[in-house]
Design an enzyme around this catalytic site. Structure first.
Site, PDB file in Angstrom:
ATOM      1  N   ALA A 124     -19.762 -21.376  -4.305  1.00 26.69           N
ATOM      2  CA  ALA A 124     -18.401 -21.678  -4.765  1.00 26.69           C
ATOM      3  C   ALA A 124     -17.583 -20.397  -4.901  1.00 26.69           C
ATOM      4  O   ALA A 124     -16.991 -20.124  -5.952  1.00 26.69           O
ATOM      5  CB  ALA A 124     -18.416 -22.492  -6.055  1.00 26.69           C
ATOM      6  N   HIS A 125     -17.603 -19.608  -3.863  1.00 29.01           N
ATOM      7  CA  HIS A 125     -16.779 -18.395  -3.820  1.00 29.01           C
ATOM      8  C   HIS A 125     -16.660 -17.912  -2.375  1.00 29.01           C
ATOM      9  O   HIS A 125     -17.362 -18.411  -1.486  1.00 29.01           O
ATOM     10  CB  HIS A 125     -17.365 -17.285  -4.714  1.00 29.01           C
ATOM     11  N   ALA A 126     -15.764 -16.967  -2.188  1.00 28.62           N
ATOM     12  CA  ALA A 126     -15.665 -16.250  -0.912  1.00 28.62           C
ATOM     13  C   ALA A 126     -15.738 -14.760  -1.221  1.00 28.62           C
ATOM     14  O   ALA A 126     -15.649 -14.341  -2.388  1.00 28.62           O
ATOM     15  CB  ALA A 126     -14.342 -16.578  -0.217  1.00 28.62           C
ATOM     16  N   ARG A 173     -17.986 -20.515   0.580  1.00 30.75           N
ATOM     17  CA  ARG A 173     -19.292 -21.157   0.792  1.00 30.75           C
ATOM     18  C   ARG A 173     -19.741 -21.918  -0.456  1.00 30.75           C
ATOM     19  O   ARG A 173     -19.546 -21.450  -1.588  1.00 30.75           O
ATOM     20  CB  ARG A 173     -20.371 -20.166   1.240  1.00 30.75           C
TER      21      ARG A 173
END
Ligand code: TYD
Length: 133
Positions: A45-47, A92
């Site tokens: 839950a981040h890029a 992702r």
């Protein structure tokens, strides 16, 4: 997806190798691994702004969903000789971890919290600003 070499010999078992300058288009500066993730939980839950990564299910299986802000695509990682190459600027999500799953990540940079984009709206803004790069 990058298929890694599988070195067979007359001994039982396989051996896969990731080597700087050959297997991945970046030099590996850091390795970390996720394990004991309870079924039903999700991670990621981040890029990342600059970081490149190769994600490998060295044991068990899990799903990685990649998102460039327009298109999402999911990959089931369930083979220790397959690596998912994730370029910078991609959101992702990881979920569907099997019992005993180990997610190994080879990363192009040492850990820097400032490289993370953890808010999805910030990610969409970031993609919009960098859309011509
Ligand atoms: P995070 O990257 O948010 O985990 P995930 O994407 O797998 O859900 O990291 C979880 C915690 O671990 C966070 O507090 C930062 C810390 N961490 C480090 O200290 N060094 C590292 O190299 C990584 C990847 C995480």
């Amino acid at each position: 997806m990058i298929e890694l070499d599988r070195h067979h010999s007359d001994r039982m078992g396989n051996l896969s190798v990731v080597q700087n300058g050959e297997t991945v288009p970046f030099d590996v500066k850091r390795v970390y691994y996720l394990y004991d993730v309870p079924g039903g939980e999700s991670r990621g839950a981040h890029a990342h702004r600059e970081l490149s990564q190769l994600i490998i299910a060295v044991s068990g299986s899990f799903r990685v969903t990649l998102d460039d802000g327009i298109v999402k695509r999911s990959f089931i990682l369930n083979r220790p000789y397959l690596g998912l190459y994730v370029k910078p600027g991609i959101w992702r999500d990881l979920d569907d971890f099997s019992s005993g799953a180990v997610c190994m990540v080879l990363a192009s940079e040492v850990y820097q919290e400032a490289d993370y984009i953890r808010d999805y709206d910030d990610f969409l803004k970031y993609r919009d600003i960098h859309k011509d790069e």
